[in-house]
Scaffold this motif. Structure first.
Motif, PDB file in Angstrom:
ATOM      1  N   THR A   1      11.084   8.458  -1.202  1.00 22.23           N
ATOM      2  CA  THR A   1      10.720   9.235  -0.014  1.00 22.23           C
ATOM      3  C   THR A   1      10.543  10.710  -0.364  1.00 22.23           C
ATOM      4  O   THR A   1       9.591  11.360   0.076  1.00 22.23           O
ATOM      5  CB  THR A   1      11.799   9.081   1.073  1.00 22.23           C
ATOM      6  N   GLN A   2      11.449  11.243  -1.182  1.00 20.14           N
ATOM      7  CA  GLN A   2      11.385  12.656  -1.531  1.00 20.14           C
ATOM      8  C   GLN A   2      10.222  12.955  -2.464  1.00 20.14           C
ATOM      9  O   GLN A   2       9.644  14.052  -2.418  1.00 20.14           O
ATOM     10  CB  GLN A   2      12.709  13.095  -2.169  1.00 20.14           C
ATOM     11  N   ALA A   3       9.853  11.984  -3.310  1.00 27.21           N
ATOM     12  CA  ALA A   3       8.704  12.177  -4.196  1.00 27.21           C
ATOM     13  C   ALA A   3       7.434  12.362  -3.380  1.00 27.21           C
ATOM     14  O   ALA A   3       6.593  13.223  -3.679  1.00 27.21           O
ATOM     15  CB  ALA A   3       8.566  10.997  -5.147  1.00 27.21           C
ATOM     16  N   VAL A   4       7.287  11.558  -2.341  1.00 33.06           N
ATOM     17  CA  VAL A   4       6.127  11.677  -1.448  1.00 33.06           C
ATOM     18  C   VAL A   4       6.160  13.024  -0.727  1.00 33.06           C
ATOM     19  O   VAL A   4       5.159  13.744  -0.669  1.00 33.06           O
ATOM     20  CB  VAL A   4       6.102  10.520  -0.431  1.00 33.06           C
ATOM     21  N   THR A   5       7.328  13.379  -0.196  1.00 31.44           N
ATOM     22  CA  THR A   5       7.470  14.662   0.517  1.00 31.44           C
ATOM     23  C   THR A   5       7.146  15.832  -0.402  1.00 31.44           C
ATOM     24  O   THR A   5       6.450  16.780  -0.014  1.00 31.44           O
ATOM     25  CB  THR A   5       8.905  14.813   1.056  1.00 31.44           C
ATOM     26  N   ALA A   6       7.647  15.784  -1.634  1.00 29.33           N
ATOM     27  CA  ALA A   6       7.461  16.883  -2.583  1.00 29.33           C
ATOM     28  C   ALA A   6       5.991  17.089  -2.914  1.00 29.33           C
ATOM     29  O   ALA A   6       5.492  18.223  -2.921  1.00 29.33           O
ATOM     30  CB  ALA A   6       8.256  16.614  -3.860  1.00 29.33           C
TER      31      ALA A   6
ATOM     32  N   GLU B   1       0.829  -1.208   0.000  1.00 28.90           N
ATOM     33  CA  GLU B   1       0.000   0.000   0.000  1.00 28.90           C
ATOM     34  C   GLU B   1       0.867   1.264   0.000  1.00 28.90           C
ATOM     35  O   GLU B   1       0.523   2.267  -0.635  1.00 28.90           O
ATOM     36  CB  GLU B   1      -0.944  -0.017   1.200  1.00 28.90           C
ATOM     37  N   THR B   2       1.989   1.203   0.705  1.00 26.90           N
ATOM     38  CA  THR B   2       2.923   2.335   0.693  1.00 26.90           C
ATOM     39  C   THR B   2       3.497   2.535  -0.700  1.00 26.90           C
ATOM     40  O   THR B   2       3.659   3.673  -1.171  1.00 26.90           O
ATOM     41  CB  THR B   2       4.061   2.104   1.702  1.00 26.90           C
ATOM     42  N   GLU B   3       3.790   1.434  -1.387  1.00 22.04           N
ATOM     43  CA  GLU B   3       4.294   1.517  -2.760  1.00 22.04           C
ATOM     44  C   GLU B   3       3.237   2.141  -3.675  1.00 22.04           C
ATOM     45  O   GLU B   3       3.553   2.976  -4.531  1.00 22.04           O
ATOM     46  CB  GLU B   3       4.671   0.119  -3.259  1.00 22.04           C
ATOM     47  N   ALA B   4       1.974   1.771  -3.467  1.00 17.64           N
ATOM     48  CA  ALA B   4       0.886   2.337  -4.276  1.00 17.64           C
ATOM     49  C   ALA B   4       0.764   3.842  -4.034  1.00 17.64           C
ATOM     50  O   ALA B   4       0.561   4.623  -4.980  1.00 17.64           O
ATOM     51  CB  ALA B   4      -0.434   1.634  -3.946  1.00 17.64           C
ATOM     52  N   TYR B   5       0.887   4.257  -2.775  1.00 19.91           N
ATOM     53  CA  TYR B   5       0.801   5.685  -2.444  1.00 19.91           C
ATOM     54  C   TYR B   5       1.965   6.448  -3.073  1.00 19.91           C
ATOM     55  O   TYR B   5       1.795   7.568  -3.578  1.00 19.91           O
ATOM     56  CB  TYR B   5       0.803   5.870  -0.928  1.00 19.91           C
ATOM     57  N   THR B   6       3.134   5.836  -3.084  1.00 23.15           N
ATOM     58  CA  THR B   6       4.293   6.462  -3.727  1.00 23.15           C
ATOM     59  C   THR B   6       4.052   6.628  -5.222  1.00 23.15           C
ATOM     60  O   THR B   6       4.365   7.680  -5.803  1.00 23.15           O
ATOM     61  CB  THR B   6       5.558   5.617  -3.493  1.00 23.15           C
ATOM     62  N   LEU B   7       3.467   5.604  -5.853  1.00 30.04           N
ATOM     63  CA  LEU B   7       3.146   5.700  -7.276  1.00 30.04           C
ATOM     64  C   LEU B   7       2.129   6.816  -7.535  1.00 30.04           C
ATOM     65  O   LEU B   7       2.196   7.514  -8.554  1.00 30.04           O
ATOM     66  CB  LEU B   7       2.606   4.364  -7.787  1.00 30.04           C
ATOM     67  N   LYS B   8       1.188   6.972  -6.607  1.00 35.31           N
ATOM     68  CA  LYS B   8       0.209   8.059  -6.719  1.00 35.31           C
ATOM     69  C   LYS B   8       0.926   9.418  -6.735  1.00 35.31           C
ATOM     70  O   LYS B   8       0.626  10.285  -7.577  1.00 35.31           O
ATOM     71  CB  LYS B   8      -0.753   7.984  -5.541  1.00 35.31           C
ATOM     72  N   CYS B   9       1.873   9.610  -5.812  1.00 34.01           N
ATOM     73  CA  CYS B   9       2.609  10.881  -5.735  1.00 34.01           C
ATOM     74  C   CYS B   9       3.456  11.106  -6.978  1.00 34.01           C
ATOM     75  O   CYS B   9       3.537  12.229  -7.500  1.00 34.01           O
ATOM     76  CB  CYS B   9       3.476  10.914  -4.475  1.00 34.01           C
ATOM     77  N   ILE B  10       4.079  10.042  -7.482  1.00 29.36           N
ATOM     78  CA  ILE B  10       4.869  10.158  -8.711  1.00 29.36           C
ATOM     79  C   ILE B  10       3.971  10.571  -9.870  1.00 29.36           C
ATOM     80  O   ILE B  10       4.319  11.448 -10.677  1.00 29.36           O
ATOM     81  CB  ILE B  10       5.584   8.824  -9.020  1.00 29.36           C
ATOM     82  N   ASP B  11       2.793   9.956  -9.951  1.00 27.23           N
ATOM     83  CA  ASP B  11       1.858  10.275 -11.024  1.00 27.23           C
ATOM     84  C   ASP B  11       1.381  11.726 -10.941  1.00 27.23           C
ATOM     85  O   ASP B  11       1.268  12.415 -11.962  1.00 27.23           O
ATOM     86  CB  ASP B  11       0.658   9.328 -10.958  1.00 27.23           C
ATOM     87  N   GLU B  12       1.113  12.198  -9.729  1.00 27.57           N
ATOM     88  CA  GLU B  12       0.656  13.581  -9.565  1.00 27.57           C
ATOM     89  C   GLU B  12       1.765  14.570  -9.928  1.00 27.57           C
ATOM     90  O   GLU B  12       1.505  15.622 -10.520  1.00 27.57           O
ATOM     91  CB  GLU B  12       0.195  13.819  -8.119  1.00 27.57           C
ATOM     92  N   LEU B  13       3.005  14.244  -9.578  1.00 33.06           N
ATOM     93  CA  LEU B  13       4.133  15.105  -9.969  1.00 33.06           C
ATOM     94  C   LEU B  13       4.277  15.129 -11.493  1.00 33.06           C
ATOM     95  O   LEU B  13       4.566  16.168 -12.091  1.00 33.06           O
ATOM     96  CB  LEU B  13       5.429  14.607  -9.323  1.00 33.06           C
ATOM     97  N   TYR B  14       4.046  13.973 -12.105  1.00 36.88           N
ATOM     98  CA  TYR B  14       4.108  13.883 -13.578  1.00 36.88           C
ATOM     99  C   TYR B  14       3.028  14.768 -14.209  1.00 36.88           C
ATOM    100  O   TYR B  14       3.294  15.529 -15.153  1.00 36.88           O
ATOM    101  CB  TYR B  14       3.926  12.425 -14.004  1.00 36.88           C
ATOM    102  N   LYS B  15       1.812  14.684 -13.672  1.00 34.06           N
ATOM    103  CA  LYS B  15       0.716  15.506 -14.197  1.00 34.06           C
ATOM    104  C   LYS B  15       1.017  16.995 -14.057  1.00 34.06           C
ATOM    105  O   LYS B  15       0.694  17.796 -14.940  1.00 34.06           O
ATOM    106  CB  LYS B  15      -0.585  15.177 -13.458  1.00 34.06           C
TER     107      LYS B  15
END
Length: 736
Positions: A350-355, A104-118
């Motif tokens: 970790t930084q992707a989530v923080t950002a 689930e943490t990996e999924a949340y990280t992917l969510k943050c990466i996707d939002e940064l991409y958008k």
């Protein structure tokens, strides 16, 4: 039973140490089967068409830390034997929950990466969009290297720099531990080495630095040790790793300290001198924002390769130390089935989530005037009840915090704050005063006259406020001839006016330049204390009752620079670093020496006669005076009141008054409303800052809650592989 639990603990330890202990066969090669086993995937994750995963090794490490923590609780008596046994009985459930959490943490990280991409695709430059598109892993199988490139392409520059710096620090710390161990081994080997043909050990050249202050470490720059063999008078120069250095001590002043070098059970020596320590003041912190870093640092392993290449053929000892420490670090990573890329990716994720969470926090609405007033009234009532029911010491702790955070004060307590600049007399002069005082033959006037005479003999070193005494030179081959890392010819005092070394001794003091700029005389490296006192008084402003808050804040800022230039009260630097307004005193009692207390009180509430007695200049916050004590001369500045005599207040009864929202409670950080909205240093500023943080936390919390309660089930796809880790579950329960 306890013995059985200890056996179980050993199994837990083996569950991790087996990674190292059984990973190698007799030929030293890594067992590929074992590596493949621990790299098996325990969960596959897909979100926004991006793939992620958790593996068996990561899961095992998570469970090991979990169980070992409970074992510590049990062994220290925090939980019972039965409670600890219950943890082991339910280890299968713990594995399942841990695997789900990792996925689930990996999924949340992917969510943050996707939002940064958008965000890049919506607002980025064409170059940024092209880079993010090229690096996107959407629709592709999971690949560690590809994920690294993807996160690098969507992270804001400051966050990418932060991730690289965090990774570099972690790897450098690990590398340093291996290097330290290697160098200790060399020292031990050299100490025990015996060579029959050695006739003599000689110091070919002693270190250039022969005089040390108390507490300093030995600087070996320039030291060359040679060994003579039978049949030859010409010494062979030894590598630094071949000999040991012992005997250096700098804990007391001494004209001669013998330092011994040893090789093959034969010795030679050189002498150094230990003198009184000069002031060691910290670097002055500034409120100026650091220039935003724009260059992404090189990754640790790339930088290390460059250092190794630079040392090759030039410094054999350094080359060996770097290459051997690198080999050991990489061996450890290989034994744990990890790579540089794995640890770097962890920091990037970790930084992707923080950002992205930081971006979410910035969407919070501004704080309304109604919310500020409501929070002020809430705190007001809460503090009123606490102060009416609390102790006097609890009240003093409240007002003596980092700034004055309380809205309510006792109107008759008259607590105030002062800052201290001490020109300290030397230890030998103080010893003379103590001896004179202990004779008990002189009256108070005679003691004061004697002390004045001693103070007149005191000199002041002027520190460079930009010099960081705790900095380290990071250059393996520094160009500063005075640096320990200097590898060139003719080490010695640095003569380069533009030297860039962080530890260059020339940067520590600016006494000569200060004297030249102010028309003063330097004697034995110092300026007479009376001249310095006059310089301080000439620099600070004489503030009258009509002085503005900006003028008072400016005087405090000037005084702060003098403190970092000349202050010898080490405790006061701690007070400043803790964020306090200064030393707190009251008109009721004091723990400070008599003259200091009297001068401080004259600043805060003194009559005209008392102010004259203690050389006070100005009125209110930012006014200053001076006195002498057995420690030296103190210049004291009034830095604040718990209750400013001129502040607007509301009488609450029971001896309590409330400060208004606009009351300035921290002149040391004050910025006017046009520079900071609301004005920094006021009660209102503190409340707004607190409410804004709460709003940001609330916005981030709502974002995470929505993901885990809604999007996780609707948009994320997770597949778990329980069979992959069933052998690990058995290893934790086999000996119950």
């Amino acid at each position: 039973m306890k013995k059985k639990l200890l056996v179980i603990l050993m199994i837990l330890v083996l569950a991790v140490t087996v990674i190292v202990a059984t990973a190698c066969g007799e030929d030293g090669m890594i067992s590929k089967n074992k590596e493949r086993d621990f790299k098996q995937v325990t969960a596959c994750v897909t979100y926004a068409n991006r793939a992620g995963q958790a593996d068996k090794l990561e899961l095992n490490n998570t469970i090991y830390n979990f169980v070992y923590q409970y074992y510590n609780y049990y062994s220290q008596g925090y939980i019972s034997q039965a409670q600890y046994q219950s943890v082991l009985d339910n280890i299968g459930t713990s594995f399942k929950q841990a695997n789900e959490s990792l996925a689930e943490t990996e999924a949340y990280t992917l969510k943050c990466i996707d939002e940064l991409y958008k965000k890049i695709m919506a607002n980025g430059t064409e170059e940024e969009k092209a880079a993010a598109t090229a690096a996107s892993t959407a629709g592709k199988a999971y690949d560690q290297a590809a994920r690294i490139k993807e996160i690098e392409s969507v992270l804001p520059k400051k966050d990418l720099i932060a991730a690289v710096e965090a990774y570099n620090k972690e790897m450098q710390d690990s590398f340093d531990s291996f290097r330290e161990a290697y160098e200790k081994e060399l020292t031990a080997a050299a100490a025990g080495k015996s060579t029959a043909n050695v006739t003599e050990v000689v110091v070919v050249s002693a270190p250039w630095k022969t005089e040390y202050e108390k507490g300093e470490s030995l600087n070996e720059s320039g030291l060359k040790v040679g060994v003579k063999y039978e049949g030859s008078e010409d010494p062979v120069i030894l590598d630094r790793s071949d000999f040991t250095v012992t005997g250096f001590k700098s804990d007391e002043v001494k004209d001669e300290v013998e330092v011994t070098v040893t090789f093959a059970n034969k010795t030679a020596s050189f002498n150094v001198k230990i003198v009184e320590a000069k002031p060691s003041r910290p670097k002055m912190p500034t409120e100026e924002d650091e220039e935003e870093k724009t260059e992404v640092p090189a990754l640790f392993e790339k930088d290390l390769e460059a250092k190794i290449a630079a040392a090759k053929g030039k410094d054999n000892a350094l080359y060996k130390a770097l290459t051997e420490s690198k080999r050991r670090l990489e061996k450890q990573m290989t034994a744990n089935y990890r790579t540089y890329e794995y640890y770097y990716l962890a920091k990037l994720k970790t930084q992707a989530v923080t950002a992205y969470e930081e971006i979410v926090g910035k969407t919070a609405e501004g704080v309304s005037a109604e919310a500020i007033l409501a929070e002020y009234n809430r705190q007001l009532e809460e503090q009123k009840q606490a102060l009416l029911l609390g102790s006097e010491s609890a009240y003093k702790d409240a007002v003596d915090g980092t700034g004055v955070k309380t809205q309510i004060v006792h109107k008759d307590d008259k607590i105030f704050f002062v800052q201290n600049l001490l020109f300290k007399i030397t230890d030998d002069l103080k010893a003379k005063y103590t001896a004179f005082e202990e004779e008990k033959t002189a009256n108070k006037e005679a003691l004061e006259a004697y002390l004045n005479n001693l103070i007149d003999q005191t000199g002041v070193y002027v520190s460079n406020v930009e010099y960081d005494k705790d900095a380290t030179c990071e250059e393996e081959e520094c160009t500063c001839t005075a640096c320990e890392n200097y590898k060139g010819e003719n080490p010695g005092p640095c003569t380069d006016a533009d030297c860039t070394c962080k530890k260059c001794p020339n940067k520590r003091f600016v006494t000569e330049k200060f004297a030249e700029d102010n028309g003063l005389t330097v004697t034995d490296g110092t300026i007479n204390v009376r001249d310095m006192l006059n310089a301080v008084y000439g620099d600070l402003a004489d503030l009258d009752a009509a002085a503005t808050a900006e003028q008072r804040a400016a005087n405090l800022e000037k005084f702060k620079k003098w403190v970092y230039m000349c202050n010898d009260d080490e405790g006061f630097f701690t007070t400043l670093s803790d964020g306090k307004l200064g030393y707190s005193l009251s008109m009721k009692d004091s723990s400070y020496v008599e003259n200091f207390t009297a001068c401080a009180r004259a600043l805060a509430y003194g009559t005209a006669a008392e102010k004259a007695e203690w050389n006070v200049v100005g009125t209110g916050v930012g006014s200053f005076g001076w006195c002498y004590t057995e420690y030296g001369i103190h210049v004291i500045m009034l830095s604040g009141y718990a209750l400013d005599p001129d502040a607007a207040t509301t009488d609450l009864g029971d001896g309590l008054v409330a400060l208004s929202l606009d009351a300035i409670t921290d002149y040391t950080s004050y910025k006017a409303a046009e520079e900071s909205t609301p004005a920094k240093g006021t009660l209102k500023y503190g409340i707004v800052e607190s409410l804004e943080k709460d709003q940001k936390d609330e916005a981030t919390g709502a974002f995470k809650k929505d993901f885990y309660q809604n999007e996780l089930d609707e948009d994320a796809k997770i597949t778990y592989y329980k069979k992959v880790y069933k052998d690990l579950v058995k290893s934790y329960t086999a000996n119950k």
